[in-house]
Design a protein around this motif. Structure first.
Motif, mmCIF file in Angstrom:
data_model
loop_
_atom_site.group_PDB
_atom_site.id
_atom_site.type_symbol
_atom_site.label_atom_id
_atom_site.label_comp_id
_atom_site.label_asym_id
_atom_site.label_seq_id
_atom_site.Cartn_x
_atom_site.Cartn_y
_atom_site.Cartn_z
ATOM 1 N N ASP A 201 4.166 -3.386 -22.894
ATOM 2 C CA ASP A 201 5.287 -3.377 -23.692
ATOM 3 C C ASP A 201 4.765 -3.902 -24.845
ATOM 4 O OD1 ASP A 201 5.425 -0.504 -22.662
ATOM 5 O OD2 ASP A 201 7.316 -0.490 -22.801
ATOM 6 N N LEU A 202 4.978 -5.030 -24.420
ATOM 7 C CA LEU A 202 5.188 -6.389 -25.101
ATOM 8 C C LEU A 202 4.461 -8.013 -25.102
ATOM 9 C CD1 LEU A 202 9.314 -7.922 -24.254
ATOM 10 C CD2 LEU A 202 8.319 -6.340 -26.086
ATOM 11 N N GLY A 203 3.298 -7.076 -24.312
ATOM 12 C CA GLY A 203 2.183 -8.217 -24.106
ATOM 13 C C GLY A 203 2.413 -9.342 -24.203
ATOM 14 N N ILE A 204 3.435 -9.804 -23.286
ATOM 15 C CA ILE A 204 3.324 -11.056 -22.480
ATOM 16 C C ILE A 204 2.850 -11.466 -21.258
ATOM 17 C CG2 ILE A 204 6.288 -11.038 -23.197
ATOM 18 C CD1 ILE A 204 7.054 -11.195 -21.028
ATOM 19 N N SER A 205 2.813 -12.730 -20.714
ATOM 20 C CA SER A 205 1.989 -12.923 -19.825
ATOM 21 C C SER A 205 2.812 -13.086 -18.726
ATOM 22 C CB SER A 205 0.997 -14.059 -19.504
ATOM 23 O OG SER A 205 0.368 -13.908 -21.390
ATOM 24 N N LEU A 206 3.050 -12.781 -16.861
ATOM 25 C CA LEU A 206 3.769 -12.766 -16.788
ATOM 26 C C LEU A 206 3.754 -13.677 -15.153
ATOM 27 C CD1 LEU A 206 7.100 -11.916 -15.030
ATOM 28 C CD2 LEU A 206 5.593 -10.079 -14.780
ATOM 29 N N ILE A 207 3.836 -14.822 -14.587
ATOM 30 C CA ILE A 207 3.860 -14.667 -13.140
ATOM 31 C C ILE A 207 5.075 -14.719 -12.185
ATOM 32 C CG2 ILE A 207 4.276 -17.006 -12.196
ATOM 33 C CD1 ILE A 207 2.234 -18.800 -14.138
ATOM 34 N N LEU A 208 4.655 -14.324 -11.190
ATOM 35 C CA LEU A 208 5.593 -13.092 -10.915
ATOM 36 C C LEU A 208 5.679 -14.052 -9.068
ATOM 37 C CD1 LEU A 208 7.813 -11.288 -9.818
ATOM 38 C CD2 LEU A 208 5.790 -9.731 -8.978
ATOM 39 N N ILE A 209 6.449 -14.648 -8.485
ATOM 40 C CA ILE A 209 6.546 -15.084 -6.795
ATOM 41 C C ILE A 209 7.396 -14.794 -6.521
ATOM 42 C CG2 ILE A 209 7.429 -18.408 -6.241
ATOM 43 C CD1 ILE A 209 6.921 -19.241 -8.882
ATOM 44 N N SER A 210 6.515 -14.442 -4.790
ATOM 45 C CA SER A 210 7.496 -14.128 -4.633
ATOM 46 C C SER A 210 7.082 -15.049 -2.593
ATOM 47 C CB SER A 210 7.226 -12.565 -4.768
ATOM 48 O OG SER A 210 7.853 -11.862 -3.469
ATOM 49 N N HIS A 211 7.577 -14.607 -1.903
ATOM 50 C CA HIS A 211 7.242 -14.482 -0.101
ATOM 51 C C HIS A 211 6.280 -13.149 -0.097
ATOM 52 C CE1 HIS A 211 11.411 -12.998 0.129
ATOM 53 N NE2 HIS A 211 11.303 -12.366 0.860
ATOM 54 N N ASP A 212 7.086 -11.982 -0.739
ATOM 55 C CA ASP A 212 6.642 -10.605 -0.321
ATOM 56 C C ASP A 212 5.270 -10.004 -0.962
ATOM 57 O OD1 ASP A 212 6.743 -8.231 0.871
ATOM 58 O OD2 ASP A 212 8.703 -8.008 0.100
ATOM 59 N N LEU A 213 3.934 -9.588 0.001
ATOM 60 C CA LEU A 213 3.161 -9.526 -0.608
ATOM 61 C C LEU A 213 3.194 -7.930 -1.000
ATOM 62 C CD1 LEU A 213 0.233 -10.334 -0.902
ATOM 63 C CD2 LEU A 213 -0.872 -9.263 1.096
ATOM 64 N N GLY A 214 3.816 -6.910 -0.605
ATOM 65 C CA GLY A 214 4.354 -5.889 -0.862
ATOM 66 C C GLY A 214 4.752 -6.001 -2.083
ATOM 67 N N VAL A 215 5.561 -7.045 -2.855
ATOM 68 C CA VAL A 215 6.027 -7.351 -4.259
ATOM 69 C C VAL A 215 5.142 -7.658 -5.555
ATOM 70 C CG1 VAL A 215 7.464 -8.854 -5.367
ATOM 71 C CG2 VAL A 215 8.746 -7.227 -3.605
ATOM 72 N N ILE A 216 4.088 -8.618 -4.939
ATOM 73 C CA ILE A 216 3.388 -8.529 -5.679
ATOM 74 C C ILE A 216 2.020 -7.852 -6.287
ATOM 75 C CG2 ILE A 216 1.160 -10.485 -5.379
ATOM 76 C CD1 ILE A 216 3.700 -11.982 -6.183
ATOM 77 N N ALA A 217 1.544 -6.853 -5.122
ATOM 78 C CA ALA A 217 0.869 -5.748 -4.711
ATOM 79 C C ALA A 217 1.000 -4.627 -6.126
ATOM 80 C CB ALA A 217 0.333 -5.204 -3.276
ATOM 81 N N ARG A 218 2.497 -5.115 -5.961
ATOM 82 C CA ARG A 218 3.277 -3.639 -6.708
ATOM 83 C C ARG A 218 2.215 -4.247 -8.458
ATOM 84 N NH1 ARG A 218 7.713 0.514 -5.995
ATOM 85 N NH2 ARG A 218 8.394 0.933 -8.281
ATOM 86 N N ILE A 219 2.554 -5.348 -8.454
ATOM 87 C CA ILE A 219 2.425 -5.404 -10.580
ATOM 88 C C ILE A 219 1.296 -6.305 -10.154
ATOM 89 C CG2 ILE A 219 5.015 -4.131 -10.753
ATOM 90 C CD1 ILE A 219 5.377 -7.378 -11.518
ATOM 91 N N ALA A 220 1.098 -6.949 -9.718
ATOM 92 C CA ALA A 220 0.227 -7.908 -10.152
ATOM 93 C C ALA A 220 -1.253 -8.041 -9.940
ATOM 94 C CB ALA A 220 -0.085 -9.387 -9.614
ATOM 95 N N ASP A 221 -2.149 -8.219 -11.384
ATOM 96 C CA ASP A 221 -3.161 -8.163 -11.832
ATOM 97 C C ASP A 221 -4.257 -9.277 -10.607
ATOM 98 O OD1 ASP A 221 -3.618 -6.066 -14.130
ATOM 99 O OD2 ASP A 221 -1.975 -8.257 -13.849
ATOM 100 N N ARG A 222 -4.200 -10.717 -10.886
ATOM 101 C CA ARG A 222 -4.632 -11.306 -9.377
ATOM 102 C C ARG A 222 -3.255 -12.079 -8.732
ATOM 103 N NH1 ARG A 222 -9.960 -13.251 -10.850
ATOM 104 N NH2 ARG A 222 -8.945 -14.854 -9.549
#
Length: 268
Positions: A201-222
């Motif tokens: 919605d806002l067009g921002i860029s996001l770095i999502l850090i996690s130990h859980d690959l399931g969390v990353i898989a939910r919204i990360a493009d790369r």
């Protein structure tokens, strides 16, 4: 390209002992309006990378390489310039909202503080904007909760307040360091949905850090997979899930419950 990290190395000095390198020549980039997931177990260097990106490494740390944010190298900027970037251009959601928030301040005042100090808003206008942000991050009955103290809110609500603070100055890049730690799965999904909506919605860029690959898989493009300061592999998240190229990534996938792993691969 909003962020381009090249051959990043971070080491920590120790009294009368040689420096210890904790990040070993990591490179990655992030496009505008996209999400990069950085995944790995504790001690893999994820949080060190995030602190380097926002210029918040402790005095005992030394970084080399390049961290190019919108063409400017974070590693070479003086503190005054870094202060202009933090909050205004780069926002940070910290891992534990109870320690990141000021326990003696009402949450609305904490959101409004940056708007008054950085944007010169009146207190009334800043409070109105704080209320809008609380609504944006889906705080129930935001008009009633704006004057709550952090201890009066649930963990999920505190994390939403942390997101609102990070968004208040409309940054171009948002770094979320383990934003769903210690939250139950329902609240975790809600937080991730909020972050995903903010990117779209806002067009921002996001770095999502996690130990859980399931969390990353939910919204990360790369996805960038880290282990003990080294890059194991990186690429489109769908490729990482369907065709992991490194044994460590396969172990991360194998360590997940079978039903969750199957769902991740199906949804890509």
């Amino acid at each position: 390209m909003i962020l381009d990290v090249r051959d990043l190395r971070v080491s920590f000095t120790r009294e009368k002992l040689p420096p210890v390198e904790v990040v070993h020549g990591v490179s990655f980039s992030l496009e505008r309006g996209k999400t990069l997931g950085i995944v790995g177990e504790s001690g893999s260097g994820k949080s060190v990378i995030s602190l380097t990106t926002i210029g918040l490494l402790p005095g005992t740390a030394r970084a080399s390489g390049q961290v190019l944010f919108d063409g400017r190298d974070i590693l070479t900027l003086p503190e005054r310039e870094l202060c202009k970037l933090r909050g205004n251009r780069i926002g940070m959601i910290f891992q534990e909202p109870m320690t990141a928030l000021n326990p003696a301040m009402r949450v609305g005042a904490q959101i409004a503080e940056g708007l008054v100090l950085n944007n010169g808003m009146s207190k009334r206008a800043a409070r109105a904007e704080a209320l809008r942000l609380l609504d944006m991050v889906q705080i129930p009955r935001a008009a009633e909760r704006i004057d709550s103290f952090p201890h009066e809110m649930s963990g999920g609500q505190r994390q939403r307040v942390g997101i609102a603070i990070a968004l208040a100055l409309k940054p171009d890049l948002l770094i979320a360091d383990e934003p769903t730690t210690a939250l139950d799965v329902t609240v975790q999904a809600e937080i991730l949905d909020i972050l995903d909506d903010l990117v779209s919605d806002l067009g921002i860029s996001l770095i999502l850090i996690s130990h859980d690959l399931g969390v990353i898989a939910r919204i990360a493009d790369r996805t960038l997979v880290m282990y003990r300061g080294d890059e194991m592999e990186q690429g489109p998240t769908e490729d990482i899930l369907r065709r992991p190229g490194h044994a460590y990534t396969r172990k991360l996938l194998d360590a997940m419950p079978g039903r969750v792993r199957a769902s991740m691969k199906e949804n890509g």
